[in-house]
Design a protein around this motif. Structure first.
Motif: not given
Lengths: 311, 311
Positions: B9, B38, B47-50, B52
DNA sequence: TCAACTTTTTGTCCAGGACAATCAATGAAC
DNA sequence: GTTCATTGATTGTCCTGGACAAAAAGTTGA
């Protein structure tokens, strides 16, 4: 209406763009050190006077080179400029003929005489040959021009003009190289994300091409993961990465370490440029170049090594 | 250790870089619309997941094209992709021969066959001539590749590979043009700050050079003030500015207005590129180009106009 | 000289409030 | 029916001030 053509001062977003310092950093410096101390507009928003922005640019360069903000943020413009010069290029060898040429070329840049600029560069290229031209004209001229811009003696537009002309000349020269089919080593050339300086890449390419090696440039700003993935898809012998003086050294070192680890062992990793001068001992498994002239030698060495490996 | 090569992430700063959306915007969207949402690491940081991030990239493109965030932020990936395709290139003319060529070139890009890529582009150039090559091969291919990247079918590195090869070919071709000394009109060519797309400039240069006009490119990202200043220093007849699809249209319009006002009256202002398609009526005193093919015509017209002015 | 530990410095993140600029919708006047 | 001003919602950016991990510098002991 905030007309950018009549600048009374810059809003924080513009300063971020111009200096590369994050908005958060600008605000926290103001809180901690009392500089920068921008004026405020009617809505209470920060308006940075151009002088403060100039000083911020210098500070940014110096912190990238390892200075601590607290130590230098109180100094004045001329002191900062001097420090930067001291750290930069050690000296010019004072070859009178060459420095006269450089002065002439700088004049062309300053006066926007693109035609004269192009002609005199082209002349030098013809006289010296591609590799010599790059290492003893293009490279020193680039840092000269970079310094002049830093000192405010040149507009960005003028630096751009120079860069464009050099690009035209180098790309044209490279494409006329005989380009040995299937020449080895095969070199993948690029920069890390956040490094926009394309001229370094082109200089490297110009040093490599005449050696009969194959050079594939991905241009600037390739994510590490993509670099690694590219070595899967094609069979590269060498990955070469370039860093301009503006690139933070620790970021470069960390990125190179990480990349070295993820690359196959038999792929060599080369790095060079002002951004990582003197970081050699921090890196194992990475071939560090202090000068462009070392590139042809290293190619020769690679071939020799390979020949003996196969024997 | 946050190894960028094993992405679980992305932190907010990386998302800002990848999507072009400011940190503040990302946070305020989360607050207002509930997207992106996130995960948080142990320190409570986003923490941004791919996935998103992919969606954010699409949303960003659509907002640049005029959509409102609130209206589209709830839609899913496939819907967004479809909208983007609908808005983009109207259609391909379905010339079977040409589309087969494009498919082959796309394959070369995808497989990193740089040598084949270079050869087939070079072939097309020889066959069609520079101007035709640019308007009917380079331009459509570029948008094809841009779309493919957007859909996640290409890595950034692959787009870079294509761009580099095109640059090499175009720059080499341009530099072999006879370059009429003192040819008129004299054109200053550049982009606005924040526009990094250099290929558009090169395409324009390739359309202009064979007409016997002089073209001085400043590369990308020239401040407005510097553009104006450049017209003082040298005597340009035309200032030409290019905008990629990713450039926000209103920003382009505002910048052009402002620039038009500050330029001398006798200097023409030309603008083109996907970023300002359909903004013609919002701008007076600016010549807007819907297609690259209109450029040679406009140069001819400029000369005609000028001849009659002097009579 | 080097390694391990402690302290200081420094950049980035967070929350949540504010507000001007922009866009969309509505109504008035030509 | 089109143009222009008014109103109301939307949206991006800025603000303050607190927090904290990572990096650098300083300190101690071998």
């Amino acid at each position: 209406m905030n007309n950018p053509l009549l600048p009374a001062g810059l809003p924080i977003a513009a300063v971020e763009r111009d200096t590369g310092l994050a908005k958060d950093t600008l605000r926290v410096w103001e809180r901690r050190y009392g500089f920068p101390l921008p004026a405020r507009d009617t809505h209470g928003e920060r308006v940075y006077p151009p002088e403060q922005v100039d000083k911020l640019r210098l500070i940014r360069r110096l912190t990238d080179l390892g200075h601590r903000p607290a130590k230098i943020i109180g100094l004045d413009l001329s002191t900062l400029t001097r420090m930067l010069e001291d750290m930069g290029s050690p000296k010019d060898p004072a070859d009178p003929e060459r420095s006269a040429q450089f002065a002439a070329i700088l004049k062309f840049v300053r006066l926007h005489l693109h035609e004269d600029l192009r002609r005199s560069l082209q002349q030098q290229l013809m006289k010296l040959g591609l590799q010599q031209f790059v290492s003893s004209v293009v490279a020193p001229l680039s840092s000269l021009i970079g310094d002049a811009w830093l000192r405010g003696e040149l507009e960005i537009a003028e630096e751009h003009l120079f860069t464009e002309q050099i690009q035209n000349i180098l790309r044209a020269a490279i494409s006329t190289q005989p380009m040995a089919q299937g020449g080895r080593p095969v070199v993948l050339l690029t920069t890390f994300p956040e490094e926009q300086h394309a001229l370094g890449l082109l200089m490297v390419e110009a040093m490599i091409a005449p050696e009969g090696a194959s050079c594939i440039s991905l241009g600037t700003q390739t994510p590490l993961e993509d670099i690694r993935a590219a070595t899967d898809a094609a069979s590269f012998d060498i990955v070469a990465v370039s860093f301009s003086a503006a690139y933070p050294a620790r970021q470069a070192v960390e990125g190179l370490r990480s990349l070295r680890q993820s690359l196959p062992e038999q792929v060599a990793l080369w790095a060079g440029g002002a951004g990582i001068r003197g970081c050699a001992r921090k890196l194992t498994g990475v071939h560090l170049f202090e000068s462009l002239d070392a590139i042809p030698v290293a190619i020769e060495a690679w071939r020799h090594q390979r020949a003996s490996d196969q024997a």
